[in-house]
Design a protein around this motif. Sequence first.
Motif, mmCIF file in Angstrom:
data_model
loop_
_atom_site.group_PDB
_atom_site.id
_atom_site.type_symbol
_atom_site.label_atom_id
_atom_site.label_comp_id
_atom_site.label_asym_id
_atom_site.label_seq_id
_atom_site.Cartn_x
_atom_site.Cartn_y
_atom_site.Cartn_z
ATOM 1 N N GLN A 171 44.696 40.334 47.034
ATOM 2 C CA GLN A 171 45.412 39.146 47.498
ATOM 3 C C GLN A 171 45.233 39.038 49.007
ATOM 4 O OE1 GLN A 171 49.409 40.086 46.348
ATOM 5 N NE2 GLN A 171 48.953 40.080 44.152
ATOM 6 N N GLU B 292 38.917 37.178 47.039
ATOM 7 C CA GLU B 292 40.288 37.192 46.505
ATOM 8 C C GLU B 292 40.252 37.256 44.982
ATOM 9 O OE1 GLU B 292 42.644 33.924 47.866
ATOM 10 O OE2 GLU B 292 44.312 34.374 46.522
ATOM 11 N N GLY B 293 41.049 38.133 44.437
ATOM 12 C CA GLY B 293 41.101 38.302 42.994
ATOM 13 C C GLY B 293 40.229 39.424 42.467
ATOM 14 N N ASP B 294 39.225 39.815 43.271
ATOM 15 C CA ASP B 294 38.372 40.928 42.868
ATOM 16 C C ASP B 294 39.068 42.250 43.171
ATOM 17 O OD1 ASP B 294 35.082 39.512 43.716
ATOM 18 O OD2 ASP B 294 36.499 39.138 42.055
ATOM 19 N N ASN B 295 38.483 43.305 42.611
ATOM 20 C CA ASN B 295 38.975 44.649 42.924
ATOM 21 C C ASN B 295 38.239 45.186 44.149
ATOM 22 O OD1 ASN B 295 40.476 44.430 40.573
ATOM 23 N ND2 ASN B 295 38.947 45.511 39.334
ATOM 24 N N ARG C 162 49.233 48.064 41.403
ATOM 25 C CA ARG C 162 47.936 47.483 41.773
ATOM 26 C C ARG C 162 47.041 48.449 42.545
ATOM 27 N NH1 ARG C 162 46.550 43.585 45.022
ATOM 28 N NH2 ARG C 162 48.451 43.507 46.255
ATOM 29 N N ALA D 276 42.824 43.228 41.802
ATOM 30 C CA ALA D 276 43.180 41.816 41.982
ATOM 31 C C ALA D 276 43.670 41.546 43.395
ATOM 32 C CB ALA D 276 44.238 41.413 40.964
#
Lengths: 115, 115
Positions: A81, A15-18, A61, A79
């Motif tokens: 989710q 979570e939060g990574d691309n 995003r 990012a």
Amino acid sequence: GESVGLHLPTLSVQEGDNSIINCAYSNSASDYFIWYKQESGKGPQFIIDIRSNMDKRQGQRVTVLLNKTVKHLSLQIAATQPGDSAVYFCAESTHLMDSNYQLIWGAGTKLIIKP
Amino acid sequence: EPEVTQTPSHQVTQMGQEVILRCVPISNHLYFYWYRQILGQKVEFLVSFYNNEISEKSEIFDDQFSVERPDGSNFTLKIRSTKLEDSAMYFCASSEAGSRGGPQHFGDGTRLSIL
């Protein structure tokens, strides 16, 4: 024959990574490409599209990159989710022999977002 | 946001029986489609419909299948004599333009179970 395929059946991302989901297509005459997201028990949901006269298109995003030289399409999600967890399909609008244009779908990549 | 709606969400039918799947496309859309998705597999094109006639159909869409737009809002898929292998999710989609002109928007599908 003409086909659209995906390199990775499952992709796990923190979570939060691309995340980057890849797709190969084989019909160089295809000129319109779409990414769909399918959550469990729901129909495919349109994310973003791109035409063959573009190399890159950005949404909220998400970014789609098109490399016509190697017939490759990718979807980048920034990012990530928990709500991004789903199966992602690429689809190409292609003209098959003796037919009009129709949407041909790839096999799908399951994206798993780890907390 | 306008959406495609499909009924019923789940249909259980005896083999050999007729089944009708119903869809209400987005109201200002002119192109309509049916797809199917066998569990865990990719989405497969069945048929496209425009101006009150079939514009394209796949090999799956044989004589047992038919589509109809009986009024200004509904779009139906009929399977005349169902087979076990017809068990799948069936998705209806609609678009403002054809397959090359813009994205197709999907309903949440009807799960068809043939016993």
